[in-house]
Motif scaffolding. Structure first.
Motif, PDB file in Angstrom:
ATOM      1  N   ILE A  42       0.871  -1.171   0.000  1.00  0.00           N
ATOM      2  CA  ILE A  42       0.000   0.000   0.000  1.00  0.00           C
ATOM      3  C   ILE A  42       0.906   1.217   0.000  1.00  0.00           C
ATOM      4  CG2 ILE A  42      -1.772   1.282   1.244  1.00  0.00           C
ATOM      5  CD1 ILE A  42      -2.706  -1.393   2.413  1.00  0.00           C
ATOM      6  N   PHE A  43       0.861   1.948  -1.097  1.00  0.00           N
ATOM      7  CA  PHE A  43       1.719   3.123  -1.303  1.00  0.00           C
ATOM      8  C   PHE A  43       0.814   4.349  -1.228  1.00  0.00           C
ATOM      9  CE2 PHE A  43       3.838   6.339  -3.842  1.00  0.00           C
ATOM     10  CZ  PHE A  43       5.159   6.236  -3.440  1.00  0.00           C
ATOM     11  N   THR A  44       1.082   5.234  -0.286  1.00  0.00           N
ATOM     12  CA  THR A  44       0.182   6.355  -0.038  1.00  0.00           C
ATOM     13  C   THR A  44       0.775   7.672  -0.527  1.00  0.00           C
ATOM     14  OG1 THR A  44      -0.836   5.280   1.857  1.00  0.00           O
ATOM     15  CG2 THR A  44      -1.053   7.652   1.738  1.00  0.00           C
ATOM     16  N   ILE A  45      -0.063   8.427  -1.229  1.00  0.00           N
ATOM     17  CA  ILE A  45       0.272   9.781  -1.663  1.00  0.00           C
ATOM     18  C   ILE A  45      -0.575  10.739  -0.828  1.00  0.00           C
ATOM     19  CG2 ILE A  45       0.306  11.411  -3.580  1.00  0.00           C
ATOM     20  CD1 ILE A  45       0.440   8.993  -5.476  1.00  0.00           C
ATOM     21  N   ILE A 178      -4.725  -1.242  -7.643  1.00  0.00           N
ATOM     22  CA  ILE A 178      -5.913  -0.430  -7.414  1.00  0.00           C
ATOM     23  C   ILE A 178      -5.466   0.972  -7.050  1.00  0.00           C
ATOM     24  CG2 ILE A 178      -7.831  -0.012  -5.818  1.00  0.00           C
ATOM     25  CD1 ILE A 178      -8.308  -2.998  -5.726  1.00  0.00           C
ATOM     26  N   VAL A 179      -6.049   1.959  -7.700  1.00  0.00           N
ATOM     27  CA  VAL A 179      -5.774   3.363  -7.396  1.00  0.00           C
ATOM     28  C   VAL A 179      -7.004   3.926  -6.688  1.00  0.00           C
ATOM     29  CG1 VAL A 179      -5.164   5.625  -8.315  1.00  0.00           C
ATOM     30  CG2 VAL A 179      -4.280   3.547  -9.417  1.00  0.00           C
ATOM     31  N   ALA A 180      -6.869   4.170  -5.393  1.00  0.00           N
ATOM     32  CA  ALA A 180      -7.989   4.614  -4.559  1.00  0.00           C
ATOM     33  C   ALA A 180      -7.809   6.083  -4.199  1.00  0.00           C
ATOM     34  CB  ALA A 180      -8.073   3.761  -3.300  1.00  0.00           C
ATOM     35  N   ASP A 181      -8.638   6.936  -4.791  1.00  0.00           N
ATOM     36  CA  ASP A 181      -8.519   8.386  -4.622  1.00  0.00           C
ATOM     37  C   ASP A 181      -9.481   8.865  -3.539  1.00  0.00           C
ATOM     38  OD1 ASP A 181      -8.026  11.058  -4.869  1.00  0.00           O
ATOM     39  OD2 ASP A 181      -8.745  11.250  -6.931  1.00  0.00           O
ATOM     40  N   GLU A 182      -8.941   9.199  -2.372  1.00  0.00           N
ATOM     41  CA  GLU A 182      -9.740   9.650  -1.217  1.00  0.00           C
ATOM     42  C   GLU A 182     -10.928   8.711  -0.960  1.00  0.00           C
ATOM     43  OE1 GLU A 182      -9.010  12.007   0.834  1.00  0.00           O
ATOM     44  OE2 GLU A 182      -7.860  13.569  -0.174  1.00  0.00           O
ATOM     45  N   PRO A 183     -10.696   7.424  -0.810  1.00  0.00           N
ATOM     46  CA  PRO A 183     -11.804   6.461  -0.785  1.00  0.00           C
ATOM     47  C   PRO A 183     -12.641   6.474   0.489  1.00  0.00           C
ATOM     48  CG  PRO A 183      -9.755   5.340  -0.356  1.00  0.00           C
ATOM     49  CD  PRO A 183      -9.391   6.753  -0.722  1.00  0.00           C
ATOM     50  N   VAL A 184     -12.175   7.135   1.555  1.00  0.00           N
ATOM     51  CA  VAL A 184     -12.951   7.132   2.797  1.00  0.00           C
ATOM     52  C   VAL A 184     -13.434   8.522   3.196  1.00  0.00           C
ATOM     53  CG1 VAL A 184     -11.793   5.067   3.661  1.00  0.00           C
ATOM     54  CG2 VAL A 184     -10.887   7.318   4.258  1.00  0.00           C
ATOM     55  N   SER A 209      -1.543  -4.597  -5.148  1.00  0.00           N
ATOM     56  CA  SER A 209      -0.957  -3.356  -4.661  1.00  0.00           C
ATOM     57  C   SER A 209      -2.001  -2.241  -4.744  1.00  0.00           C
ATOM     58  CB  SER A 209       0.279  -2.976  -5.474  1.00  0.00           C
ATOM     59  OG  SER A 209       1.358  -3.826  -5.177  1.00  0.00           O
ATOM     60  N   ILE A 210      -1.921  -1.313  -3.799  1.00  0.00           N
ATOM     61  CA  ILE A 210      -2.902  -0.236  -3.719  1.00  0.00           C
ATOM     62  C   ILE A 210      -2.178   1.096  -3.593  1.00  0.00           C
ATOM     63  CG2 ILE A 210      -4.798   0.756  -2.364  1.00  0.00           C
ATOM     64  CD1 ILE A 210      -5.389  -2.174  -1.448  1.00  0.00           C
ATOM     65  N   ILE A 211      -2.525   2.025  -4.464  1.00  0.00           N
ATOM     66  CA  ILE A 211      -2.105   3.417  -4.294  1.00  0.00           C
ATOM     67  C   ILE A 211      -3.240   4.131  -3.585  1.00  0.00           C
ATOM     68  CG2 ILE A 211      -1.530   5.579  -5.448  1.00  0.00           C
ATOM     69  CD1 ILE A 211      -0.118   4.008  -7.579  1.00  0.00           C
ATOM     70  N   TYR A 212      -2.985   4.531  -2.365  1.00  0.00           N
ATOM     71  CA  TYR A 212      -3.984   5.151  -1.496  1.00  0.00           C
ATOM     72  C   TYR A 212      -3.708   6.647  -1.464  1.00  0.00           C
ATOM     73  CZ  TYR A 212      -6.476   6.137   2.922  1.00  0.00           C
ATOM     74  OH  TYR A 212      -7.301   6.654   3.892  1.00  0.00           O
ATOM     75  N   ILE A 213      -4.650   7.425  -1.978  1.00  0.00           N
ATOM     76  CA  ILE A 213      -4.481   8.870  -2.090  1.00  0.00           C
ATOM     77  C   ILE A 213      -5.373   9.542  -1.047  1.00  0.00           C
ATOM     78  CG2 ILE A 213      -4.832  10.856  -3.599  1.00  0.00           C
ATOM     79  CD1 ILE A 213      -4.252   8.954  -5.953  1.00  0.00           C
ATOM     80  N   THR A 214      -4.784  10.393  -0.226  1.00  0.00           N
ATOM     81  CA  THR A 214      -5.533  10.971   0.875  1.00  0.00           C
ATOM     82  C   THR A 214      -4.904  12.281   1.334  1.00  0.00           C
ATOM     83  OG1 THR A 214      -6.417  10.494   3.100  1.00  0.00           O
ATOM     84  CG2 THR A 214      -4.193   9.718   2.626  1.00  0.00           C
ATOM     85  N   ALA A 220      -3.068   7.513   6.619  1.00  0.00           N
ATOM     86  CA  ALA A 220      -1.926   7.262   5.737  1.00  0.00           C
ATOM     87  C   ALA A 220      -0.851   6.459   6.450  1.00  0.00           C
ATOM     88  CB  ALA A 220      -1.353   8.583   5.226  1.00  0.00           C
ATOM     89  N   TYR A 221      -0.477   6.893   7.644  1.00  0.00           N
ATOM     90  CA  TYR A 221       0.587   6.200   8.365  1.00  0.00           C
ATOM     91  C   TYR A 221       0.105   4.892   8.976  1.00  0.00           C
ATOM     92  CZ  TYR A 221       3.817  10.053   7.738  1.00  0.00           C
ATOM     93  OH  TYR A 221       4.653  10.994   7.171  1.00  0.00           O
ATOM     94  N   TYR A 222      -1.185   4.788   9.244  1.00  0.00           N
ATOM     95  CA  TYR A 222      -1.736   3.551   9.801  1.00  0.00           C
ATOM     96  C   TYR A 222      -1.713   2.422   8.776  1.00  0.00           C
ATOM     97  CZ  TYR A 222      -5.243   0.204  11.435  1.00  0.00           C
ATOM     98  OH  TYR A 222      -5.905  -0.949  11.782  1.00  0.00           O
ATOM     99  N   ILE A 223      -2.061   2.730   7.534  1.00  0.00           N
ATOM    100  CA  ILE A 223      -2.287   1.689   6.531  1.00  0.00           C
ATOM    101  C   ILE A 223      -1.071   1.390   5.683  1.00  0.00           C
ATOM    102  CG2 ILE A 223      -3.117   3.265   4.745  1.00  0.00           C
ATOM    103  CD1 ILE A 223      -5.105   1.220   3.868  1.00  0.00           C
ATOM    104  N   SER A 224      -0.140   2.324   5.563  1.00  0.00           N
ATOM    105  CA  SER A 224       0.797   2.309   4.438  1.00  0.00           C
ATOM    106  C   SER A 224       2.083   1.559   4.707  1.00  0.00           C
ATOM    107  CB  SER A 224       1.145   3.747   4.037  1.00  0.00           C
ATOM    108  OG  SER A 224      -0.032   4.483   3.805  1.00  0.00           O
TER     109      SER A 224
END
Length: 229
Positions: A42-45, A178-184, A209-214, A220-224
């Motif tokens: 899980i790679f977070t931007i 998966i590219v998840a843009d502000e999913p929550v 793999s998931i790109i998590y954008i938030t 971010a730090y919890y999941i990544s």
């Protein structure tokens, strides 16, 4: 190391203004990172509104072309994908999840229509039993079943349920990314961690793999596995 996704010095500029007062908007500046194909992560931007996060996501998904720099997915230059067949192959392996689950589904159409359409489009399925099976399998991955959503409309479901269904739709083609843009951001606070934990589970169980954008540093730090700001 084989790269799943590779961005090298990627920039995106837009011309704004009129003929006599035009200017250049630098939406994305010199972004570089690589995701390893052999190690799902899980790679977070992270960034504030207007920082170029969504533009970066759109370039990764092939919806925007970089002004300069290189963006490759599974060794292929995303900007060079032209034919419909190649585009479908790429889209099957790189799936999006968007911010607002209430806007992801037409309220006048049953939810199962979108799931069945995804199975037909990306898996080439035509047999009803096979379509049902692929849809139910994806829904099971997010804690739901086809029996729970069949024939239902978006207004009959909660935001948390709709976002899980959006994740299931993305899982139907069995993507690599998966590219998840502000999913929550549009989900009730009480349900956000369940969605975040779902992403972690999908990484571990399905190897995606998931790109998590938030904009939210805490999730971010919890999941990544890795974070860029």
């Amino acid at each position: 190391m084989s790269a799943l996704l590779e961005l090298q010095h990627v920039n995106k500029d837009y011309r704004i203004g009129g003929f006599f007062d035009s200017a250049t908007l630098h939406a994305v500046k010199n972004v570089s990172f690589t995701l390893d194909d052999s190690k799902p992560e899980i790679f977070t931007i992270v960034g504030e509104s207007g920082s170029g996060k969504t533009t970066t996501a759109r370039m990764i998904l092939g919806n925007e072309t970089p002004t300069n720099g290189t963006l490759r997915f599974m060794g292929q230059d995303v900007a060079a994908i032209r034919s419909r067949a190649d585009r479908l192959k790429f889209m099957a392996k790189a799936q999006p999840i968007f911010q607002n689950p209430f806007e992801a589904f037409n309220p006048l159409t049953t939810i199962d229509y979108f799931l069945f359409s995804t199975a037909r489009r990306f898996l080439g399925l035509r047999d009803k039993a096979a379509i049902d099976a692929a849809t139910d399998k994806a829904l099971n991955h997010v804690g739901l079943s086809l029996a729970e959503v069949r024939g239902r409309y978006s207004h009959e479901l909660s935001g948390g349920q709709l976002q899980r269904i959006a994740v299931a739709r993305a899982l139907i083609p069995e993507p690599k990314l998966i590219v998840a843009d502000e999913p929550v951001s549009m989900v009730d606070a009480s349900l956000r961690m369940s969605i975040v934990n779902l992403f972690r589970d999908l990484r571990d169980r399905l190897g995606v793999s998931i790109i998590y954008i938030t904009h939210d540093l805490s999730t971010a730090y919890y999941i990544s596995d890795r974070v860029i700001i």
